[in-house]
Design a protein around this motif. Structure first.
Motif, mmCIF file in Angstrom:
data_model
loop_
_atom_site.group_PDB
_atom_site.id
_atom_site.type_symbol
_atom_site.label_atom_id
_atom_site.label_comp_id
_atom_site.label_asym_id
_atom_site.label_seq_id
_atom_site.Cartn_x
_atom_site.Cartn_y
_atom_site.Cartn_z
ATOM 1 N N LYS A 286 0.804 -1.214 0.000
ATOM 2 C CA LYS A 286 0.000 0.000 0.000
ATOM 3 C C LYS A 286 0.844 1.273 0.000
ATOM 4 O O LYS A 286 0.307 2.385 0.077
ATOM 5 C CB LYS A 286 -0.930 0.024 1.228
ATOM 6 C CG LYS A 286 -1.863 -1.168 1.336
ATOM 7 C CD LYS A 286 -2.814 -1.247 0.163
ATOM 8 C CE LYS A 286 -3.780 -2.417 0.316
ATOM 9 N NZ LYS A 286 -4.671 -2.549 -0.847
ATOM 10 N N GLU B 180 -6.784 2.692 -3.481
ATOM 11 C CA GLU B 180 -6.930 2.299 -2.083
ATOM 12 C C GLU B 180 -6.008 3.119 -1.195
ATOM 13 O O GLU B 180 -6.399 3.562 -0.108
ATOM 14 C CB GLU B 180 -6.631 0.804 -1.923
ATOM 15 C CG GLU B 180 -7.679 -0.103 -2.552
ATOM 16 C CD GLU B 180 -7.326 -1.565 -2.377
ATOM 17 O OE1 GLU B 180 -6.391 -1.855 -1.596
ATOM 18 O OE2 GLU B 180 -7.964 -2.412 -3.008
ATOM 19 N N TYR C 107 -9.251 -4.589 5.812
ATOM 20 C CA TYR C 107 -8.839 -5.677 4.918
ATOM 21 C C TYR C 107 -9.044 -7.035 5.598
ATOM 22 O O TYR C 107 -9.571 -7.976 4.992
ATOM 23 C CB TYR C 107 -7.377 -5.472 4.529
ATOM 24 C CG TYR C 107 -6.702 -6.673 3.911
ATOM 25 C CD1 TYR C 107 -7.090 -7.163 2.665
ATOM 26 C CD2 TYR C 107 -5.655 -7.324 4.571
ATOM 27 C CE1 TYR C 107 -6.475 -8.270 2.103
ATOM 28 C CE2 TYR C 107 -5.026 -8.417 4.011
ATOM 29 C CZ TYR C 107 -5.432 -8.895 2.787
ATOM 30 O OH TYR C 107 -4.817 -9.986 2.231
ATOM 31 N N GLU D 47 -12.748 -7.965 5.811
ATOM 32 C CA GLU D 47 -13.244 -8.496 4.545
ATOM 33 C C GLU D 47 -12.824 -9.952 4.372
ATOM 34 O O GLU D 47 -13.597 -10.776 3.866
ATOM 35 C CB GLU D 47 -12.725 -7.639 3.389
ATOM 36 C CG GLU D 47 -13.322 -6.237 3.366
ATOM 37 C CD GLU D 47 -12.634 -5.330 2.367
ATOM 38 O OE1 GLU D 47 -11.670 -5.793 1.708
ATOM 39 O OE2 GLU D 47 -13.039 -4.159 2.238
ATOM 40 N N ARG D 48 -11.602 -10.281 4.803
ATOM 41 C CA ARG D 48 -11.133 -11.671 4.725
ATOM 42 C C ARG D 48 -11.967 -12.571 5.640
ATOM 43 O O ARG D 48 -12.307 -13.701 5.263
ATOM 44 C CB ARG D 48 -9.661 -11.758 5.111
ATOM 45 C CG ARG D 48 -8.714 -11.055 4.156
ATOM 46 C CD ARG D 48 -7.272 -11.254 4.593
ATOM 47 N NE ARG D 48 -6.900 -12.658 4.489
ATOM 48 C CZ ARG D 48 -5.890 -13.208 5.176
ATOM 49 N NH1 ARG D 48 -5.212 -12.478 6.039
ATOM 50 N NH2 ARG D 48 -5.584 -14.477 5.013
#
Length: 357
Positions: free
Chosen positions: A20, A107, A36, A39-40
Protein backbone atom coordinates in the motif's frame (compact mmCIF):
# COMPACT_ATOMS: atom_id res chain seq x y z
CA UNK A 1 8.25 -13.30 24.70
CA UNK A 2 4.78 -11.80 24.35
CA UNK A 3 5.90 -9.67 21.40
CA UNK A 4 7.46 -12.70 19.74
CA UNK A 5 4.05 -14.35 19.59
CA UNK A 6 3.00 -11.75 17.02
CA UNK A 7 6.01 -12.17 14.73
CA UNK A 8 4.06 -13.63 11.81
CA UNK A 9 1.38 -10.95 12.20
CA UNK A 10 4.00 -8.19 12.18
CA UNK A 11 5.44 -9.65 8.98
CA UNK A 12 1.98 -9.58 7.39
CA UNK A 13 1.59 -5.95 8.46
CA UNK A 14 4.96 -5.11 6.91
CA UNK A 15 3.92 -6.75 3.63
CA UNK A 16 0.62 -4.84 3.75
CA UNK A 17 2.47 -1.53 4.21
CA UNK A 18 4.79 -2.29 1.30
CA UNK A 19 1.89 -3.13 -1.01
CA UNK A 20 0.00 0.00 0.00
CA UNK A 21 3.09 2.26 -0.08
CA UNK A 22 2.63 3.14 3.58
CA UNK A 23 5.73 4.59 5.21
CA UNK A 24 4.51 4.12 8.79
CA UNK A 25 1.87 2.04 10.53
CA UNK A 26 -0.17 4.61 12.44
CA UNK A 27 -3.82 4.55 13.56
CA UNK A 28 -5.00 5.32 10.02
CA UNK A 29 -3.00 2.40 8.66
CA UNK A 30 -4.41 0.27 11.50
CA UNK A 31 -7.96 1.04 10.33
CA UNK A 32 -7.08 0.19 6.73
CA UNK A 33 -5.37 -3.06 7.73
CA UNK A 34 -8.27 -4.17 9.91
CA UNK A 35 -10.79 -3.33 7.19
CA UNK A 36 -8.84 -5.68 4.92
CA UNK A 37 -8.83 -8.40 7.60
CA UNK A 38 -12.54 -7.88 8.23
CA UNK A 39 -13.24 -8.50 4.54
CA UNK A 40 -11.13 -11.67 4.73
CA UNK A 41 -13.07 -12.85 7.77
CA UNK A 42 -16.45 -12.11 6.18
CA UNK A 43 -15.43 -14.08 3.09
CA UNK A 44 -14.31 -16.93 5.39
CA UNK A 45 -10.67 -16.74 4.41
CA UNK A 46 -9.75 -16.43 8.09
CA UNK A 47 -11.58 -17.31 11.30
CA UNK A 48 -12.75 -14.78 13.85
CA UNK A 49 -10.07 -15.91 16.30
CA UNK A 50 -7.38 -15.18 13.70
CA UNK A 51 -8.96 -11.79 13.02
CA UNK A 52 -8.82 -10.90 16.72
CA UNK A 53 -5.18 -12.00 17.00
CA UNK A 54 -4.23 -9.84 14.03
CA UNK A 55 -6.13 -6.90 15.50
CA UNK A 56 -4.15 -7.16 18.74
CA UNK A 57 -0.83 -7.29 16.90
CA UNK A 58 -1.81 -4.40 14.65
CA UNK A 59 -2.90 -2.29 17.62
CA UNK A 60 0.41 -2.87 19.44
CA UNK A 61 2.35 -1.69 16.39
CA UNK A 62 0.10 1.29 15.62
CA UNK A 63 0.13 2.42 19.24
CA UNK A 64 3.91 2.19 19.34
CA UNK A 65 4.14 4.28 16.16
CA UNK A 66 1.83 6.96 17.54
CA UNK A 67 2.93 7.01 21.21
CA UNK A 68 6.39 5.45 21.29
CA UNK A 69 5.44 2.82 23.87
CA UNK A 70 4.54 -0.86 23.80
CA UNK A 71 1.11 -1.50 25.28
CA UNK A 72 0.23 -5.18 25.84
CA UNK A 73 -2.81 -4.49 27.99
CA UNK A 74 -6.35 -5.20 26.92
CA UNK A 75 -7.71 -2.49 24.69
CA UNK A 76 -11.25 -1.45 23.86
CA UNK A 77 -11.11 -1.02 20.10
CA UNK A 78 -13.31 1.48 18.40
CA UNK A 79 -13.81 1.83 14.70
CA UNK A 80 -13.27 5.32 13.39
CA UNK A 81 -16.36 6.01 11.30
CA UNK A 82 -16.89 9.12 9.23
CA UNK A 83 -20.04 11.18 9.61
CA UNK A 84 -22.62 11.03 6.82
CA UNK A 85 -21.39 14.18 5.01
CA UNK A 86 -17.76 13.15 4.61
CA UNK A 87 -18.69 9.50 4.13
CA UNK A 88 -20.79 10.44 1.10
CA UNK A 89 -18.03 12.66 -0.29
CA UNK A 90 -15.44 9.91 0.13
CA UNK A 91 -17.67 7.41 -1.66
CA UNK A 92 -18.10 9.73 -4.65
CA UNK A 93 -14.40 10.56 -4.72
CA UNK A 94 -13.53 6.86 -4.64
CA UNK A 95 -15.78 6.19 -7.66
CA UNK A 96 -14.06 8.98 -9.59
CA UNK A 97 -10.55 7.78 -8.72
CA UNK A 98 -11.28 4.25 -9.88
CA UNK A 99 -11.87 5.57 -13.39
CA UNK A 100 -8.54 7.40 -13.41
CA UNK A 101 -5.87 5.40 -11.56
CA UNK A 102 -5.03 1.81 -10.67
CA UNK A 103 -7.05 0.04 -7.98
CA UNK A 104 -4.08 -0.40 -5.66
CA UNK A 105 -3.22 3.31 -5.91
CA UNK A 106 -6.86 4.24 -5.36
CA UNK A 107 -6.93 2.30 -2.08
CA UNK A 108 -3.80 4.09 -0.86
CA UNK A 109 -5.19 7.52 -1.76
CA UNK A 110 -8.59 6.80 -0.19
CA UNK A 111 -6.95 5.65 3.06
CA UNK A 112 -5.01 8.93 3.22
CA UNK A 113 -8.07 11.08 2.52
CA UNK A 114 -10.15 9.12 5.00
CA UNK A 115 -7.56 9.94 7.67
CA UNK A 116 -7.69 13.60 6.67
CA UNK A 117 -11.48 13.69 6.88
CA UNK A 118 -11.40 12.05 10.32
CA UNK A 119 -8.97 14.75 11.41
CA UNK A 120 -11.36 17.42 10.12
CA UNK A 121 -14.19 15.97 12.19
CA UNK A 122 -11.95 15.83 15.27
CA UNK A 123 -11.24 19.54 14.62
CA UNK A 124 -15.00 20.31 14.52
CA UNK A 125 -15.03 20.75 10.72
CA UNK A 126 -18.12 18.82 9.75
CA UNK A 127 -18.68 20.14 6.23
CA UNK A 128 -16.71 21.46 3.27
CA UNK A 129 -17.59 25.01 4.28
CA UNK A 130 -15.90 24.51 7.68
CA UNK A 131 -12.46 23.70 6.21
CA UNK A 132 -9.94 26.48 6.79
CA UNK A 133 -6.30 27.03 5.87
CA UNK A 134 -5.47 27.02 9.59
CA UNK A 135 -6.85 23.49 10.04
CA UNK A 136 -5.11 22.30 6.89
CA UNK A 137 -1.82 23.79 8.07
CA UNK A 138 -2.18 22.10 11.48
CA UNK A 139 -2.84 18.77 9.76
CA UNK A 140 0.28 19.07 7.59
CA UNK A 141 2.43 19.99 10.60
CA UNK A 142 1.08 17.03 12.57
CA UNK A 143 1.70 14.60 9.74
CA UNK A 144 5.06 15.99 8.61
CA UNK A 145 7.25 13.59 10.68
CA UNK A 146 5.45 10.60 9.14
CA UNK A 147 5.63 12.00 5.61
CA UNK A 148 9.41 12.15 5.43
CA UNK A 149 10.37 10.95 1.97
CA UNK A 150 6.82 11.18 0.64
CA UNK A 151 5.85 14.80 1.32
CA UNK A 152 5.34 15.72 -2.34
CA UNK A 153 3.22 12.63 -2.89
CA UNK A 154 1.02 13.43 0.11
CA UNK A 155 0.60 17.00 -1.10
CA UNK A 156 -0.51 15.65 -4.47
CA UNK A 157 -3.09 13.45 -2.72
CA UNK A 158 -4.54 16.48 -0.95
CA UNK A 159 -4.36 18.73 -4.03
CA UNK A 160 -6.24 16.19 -6.10
CA UNK A 161 -8.90 15.84 -3.41
CA UNK A 162 -9.38 19.60 -3.09
CA UNK A 163 -9.66 19.84 -6.86
CA UNK A 164 -12.49 17.30 -6.64
CA UNK A 165 -14.16 19.34 -3.87
CA UNK A 166 -13.87 22.49 -5.99
CA UNK A 167 -15.41 20.85 -9.05
CA UNK A 168 -18.24 19.00 -7.29
CA UNK A 169 -18.90 20.67 -3.94
CA UNK A 170 -18.18 24.35 -4.55
CA UNK A 171 -15.04 24.44 -2.41
CA UNK A 172 -13.48 27.89 -2.89
CA UNK A 173 -10.62 28.11 -0.38
CA UNK A 174 -7.21 28.84 -1.93
CA UNK A 175 -4.90 26.02 -0.78
CA UNK A 176 -2.40 25.94 -3.67
CA UNK A 177 0.37 27.69 -1.74
CA UNK A 178 0.12 25.35 1.25
CA UNK A 179 0.11 22.29 -0.97
CA UNK A 180 2.72 23.32 -3.53
CA UNK A 181 5.62 20.89 -3.88
CA UNK A 182 8.94 21.68 -2.31
CA UNK A 183 11.94 22.54 -4.47
CA UNK A 184 12.97 19.53 -6.46
CA UNK A 185 15.85 17.60 -4.93
CA UNK A 186 18.19 15.37 -6.89
CA UNK A 187 16.59 11.97 -7.33
CA UNK A 188 18.52 8.92 -6.27
CA UNK A 189 19.40 6.85 -9.31
CA UNK A 190 18.76 3.23 -8.43
CA UNK A 191 21.03 0.64 -10.02
CA UNK A 192 20.32 -1.95 -12.68
CA UNK A 193 21.53 -5.52 -12.59
CA UNK A 194 24.77 -6.20 -14.40
CA UNK A 195 24.84 -9.15 -16.82
CA UNK A 196 27.28 -11.09 -14.62
CA UNK A 197 25.08 -10.49 -11.56
CA UNK A 198 22.01 -11.90 -13.30
CA UNK A 199 24.05 -14.92 -14.39
CA UNK A 200 25.24 -15.38 -10.81
CA UNK A 201 21.69 -15.28 -9.44
CA UNK A 202 20.48 -17.80 -12.02
CA UNK A 203 23.47 -20.07 -11.36
CA UNK A 204 22.58 -20.64 -7.69
CA UNK A 205 19.04 -21.83 -8.49
CA UNK A 206 18.67 -25.61 -8.33
CA UNK A 207 16.64 -26.24 -11.48
CA UNK A 208 16.34 -29.95 -10.67
CA UNK A 209 13.64 -29.08 -8.13
CA UNK A 210 10.05 -27.89 -8.57
CA UNK A 211 10.75 -24.62 -6.77
CA UNK A 212 13.96 -24.13 -8.74
CA UNK A 213 12.28 -24.55 -12.14
CA UNK A 214 9.52 -22.16 -11.11
CA UNK A 215 11.81 -19.47 -9.68
CA UNK A 216 14.22 -19.77 -12.61
CA UNK A 217 11.41 -19.18 -15.09
CA UNK A 218 10.17 -16.19 -13.08
CA UNK A 219 13.59 -14.52 -13.02
CA UNK A 220 14.13 -15.25 -16.73
CA UNK A 221 10.77 -13.56 -17.42
CA UNK A 222 11.65 -10.52 -15.33
CA UNK A 223 15.20 -10.09 -16.64
CA UNK A 224 14.20 -10.43 -20.29
CA UNK A 225 10.77 -8.76 -20.45
CA UNK A 226 10.86 -6.40 -17.47
CA UNK A 227 7.53 -7.58 -16.06
CA UNK A 228 6.45 -6.56 -12.58
CA UNK A 229 6.28 -9.23 -9.90
CA UNK A 230 2.51 -8.74 -9.60
CA UNK A 231 2.02 -9.26 -13.35
CA UNK A 232 4.13 -12.42 -13.40
CA UNK A 233 2.08 -13.83 -10.49
CA UNK A 234 -1.12 -13.04 -12.39
CA UNK A 235 -0.07 -14.67 -15.68
CA UNK A 236 -2.58 -17.16 -17.08
CA UNK A 237 -1.81 -20.25 -19.15
CA UNK A 238 -3.91 -18.71 -21.91
CA UNK A 239 -1.70 -15.60 -21.98
CA UNK A 240 1.02 -17.50 -23.84
CA UNK A 241 0.62 -17.98 -27.59
CA UNK A 242 3.17 -20.71 -28.30
CA UNK A 243 2.69 -20.59 -32.07
CA UNK A 244 3.09 -16.83 -32.40
CA UNK A 245 5.69 -16.80 -29.59
CA UNK A 246 4.01 -13.90 -27.79
CA UNK A 247 2.84 -13.14 -24.26
CA UNK A 248 -0.29 -10.99 -23.86
CA UNK A 249 -1.44 -9.65 -20.51
CA UNK A 250 -3.29 -6.81 -18.79
CA UNK A 251 -1.02 -5.02 -16.36
CA UNK A 252 -2.39 -4.86 -12.82
CA UNK A 253 -0.99 -1.40 -12.04
CA UNK A 254 -2.07 0.46 -15.18
CA UNK A 255 -4.82 -1.84 -16.52
CA UNK A 256 -3.08 -1.57 -19.91
CA UNK A 257 -3.07 -4.54 -22.25
CA UNK A 258 0.36 -5.32 -23.69
CA UNK A 259 1.67 -8.00 -26.04
CA UNK A 260 5.35 -8.93 -25.90
CA UNK A 261 7.50 -11.23 -28.04
CA UNK A 262 8.72 -14.35 -26.23
CA UNK A 263 12.46 -14.96 -26.78
CA UNK A 264 13.36 -18.68 -26.89
CA UNK A 265 15.18 -18.48 -23.53
CA UNK A 266 11.95 -17.26 -21.91
CA UNK A 267 9.54 -19.66 -23.62
CA UNK A 268 11.88 -22.60 -22.89
CA UNK A 269 12.05 -21.74 -19.19
CA UNK A 270 8.26 -21.41 -18.93
CA UNK A 271 7.71 -24.63 -20.86
CA UNK A 272 10.19 -26.52 -18.68
CA UNK A 273 8.29 -25.46 -15.57
CA UNK A 274 4.83 -26.21 -16.99
CA UNK A 275 5.78 -29.61 -18.41
CA UNK A 276 8.17 -30.86 -15.74
CA UNK A 277 7.42 -29.11 -12.46
CA UNK A 278 4.04 -27.37 -12.33
CA UNK A 279 1.64 -29.20 -9.96
CA UNK A 280 -1.51 -30.68 -11.46
CA UNK A 281 -4.19 -28.14 -10.70
CA UNK A 282 -7.40 -26.63 -12.05
CA UNK A 283 -5.93 -23.19 -11.35
CA UNK A 284 -5.47 -21.25 -14.60
CA UNK A 285 -2.40 -19.29 -13.46
CA UNK A 286 0.98 -20.33 -14.80
CA UNK A 287 2.97 -20.13 -11.58
CA UNK A 288 1.59 -21.90 -8.52
CA UNK A 289 2.41 -22.31 -4.86
CA UNK A 290 4.38 -25.41 -3.88
CA UNK A 291 1.86 -26.80 -1.39
CA UNK A 292 -1.80 -27.72 -1.52
CA UNK A 293 -4.06 -26.16 -2.47
CA UNK A 294 -1.99 -25.24 -5.53
CA UNK A 295 -3.02 -21.63 -5.93
CA UNK A 296 -1.80 -18.46 -7.60
CA UNK A 297 1.38 -16.98 -6.16
CA UNK A 298 1.21 -13.84 -4.06
CA UNK A 299 1.93 -10.73 -6.14
CA UNK A 300 4.95 -9.92 -3.95
CA UNK A 301 6.63 -13.22 -4.81
CA UNK A 302 9.54 -11.41 -6.46
CA UNK A 303 10.78 -10.06 -3.14
CA UNK A 304 10.79 -13.53 -1.58
CA UNK A 305 12.65 -14.99 -4.53
CA UNK A 306 15.38 -12.36 -4.31
CA UNK A 307 15.79 -12.91 -0.56
CA UNK A 308 16.03 -16.64 -1.20
CA UNK A 309 18.84 -16.54 -3.77
CA UNK A 310 20.81 -13.32 -3.22
CA UNK A 311 22.21 -14.68 0.02
CA UNK A 312 23.66 -17.58 -1.96
CA UNK A 313 25.65 -15.25 -4.23
CA UNK A 314 28.63 -12.98 -3.62
CA UNK A 315 26.66 -9.92 -4.69
CA UNK A 316 26.87 -7.22 -1.96
CA UNK A 317 23.44 -6.23 -0.61
CA UNK A 318 22.35 -3.53 1.82
CA UNK A 319 19.03 -1.98 2.78
CA UNK A 320 17.47 0.39 0.22
CA UNK A 321 20.30 -0.15 -2.30
CA UNK A 322 17.85 -0.81 -5.13
CA UNK A 323 19.07 -4.36 -5.75
CA UNK A 324 15.62 -5.83 -5.88
CA UNK A 325 13.31 -7.78 -8.15
CA UNK A 326 12.10 -4.47 -9.59
CA UNK A 327 15.68 -3.76 -10.68
CA UNK A 328 15.19 -6.31 -13.49
CA UNK A 329 12.62 -3.89 -14.88
CA UNK A 330 15.11 -1.02 -14.79
CA UNK A 331 17.69 -3.27 -16.43
CA UNK A 332 15.44 -4.06 -19.38
CA UNK A 333 14.51 -0.40 -19.88
CA UNK A 334 18.13 0.78 -19.63
CA UNK A 335 19.26 -1.91 -22.07
CA UNK A 336 16.66 -0.85 -24.64
CA UNK A 337 17.68 2.79 -24.25
CA UNK A 338 21.35 1.90 -24.76
CA UNK A 339 20.39 0.12 -27.99
CA UNK A 340 18.77 3.30 -29.29
CA UNK A 341 15.14 2.24 -28.83
CA UNK A 342 12.77 5.23 -28.77
CA UNK A 343 11.43 6.27 -25.36
CA UNK A 344 7.85 5.85 -26.57
CA UNK A 345 8.59 2.23 -27.54
CA UNK A 346 10.27 1.55 -24.19
CA UNK A 347 7.29 3.01 -22.34
CA UNK A 348 4.91 0.87 -24.42
CA UNK A 349 6.97 -2.28 -23.83
CA UNK A 350 7.17 -1.75 -20.09
CA UNK A 351 3.55 -0.66 -19.90
CA UNK A 352 4.20 2.85 -18.63
CA UNK A 353 1.40 5.35 -19.04
CA UNK A 354 3.86 8.26 -19.24
CA UNK A 355 7.28 8.56 -20.88
CA UNK A 356 8.78 10.14 -17.75
CA UNK A 357 7.77 7.22 -15.48
Amino acid sequence: SAIGNYRSDFKEIMDFCQKKDLFSFDYEAFDAFMQYQKERMESRQIKQRTYLEKRKAAWILAHYTECGEIDLSRHRYKTCLLGPVYSSILTEYSKKLRTEIAESTTETVINSIRGFLLYLEESSCYSVEDISTAVLKEYIIKKFPKWQGSMDRQRWVLRNFFKFLTEHYGFSLQVELLLSNSAASPKKVLPCWQVDEIKQILSVIDTSTVMGKRDYAIIILASNLGLRSSDIAALQLSDVDWKKETLTLVQSKTNNKISLPLPPVVSNAIADYILNARPKSDCSHIFLKLTRPYEQLHKGVGRNIMLRYLKETSIPKSAWDGKSFHAFRRTVGTGMLAEGVALSTIAQTLGHQHIDS
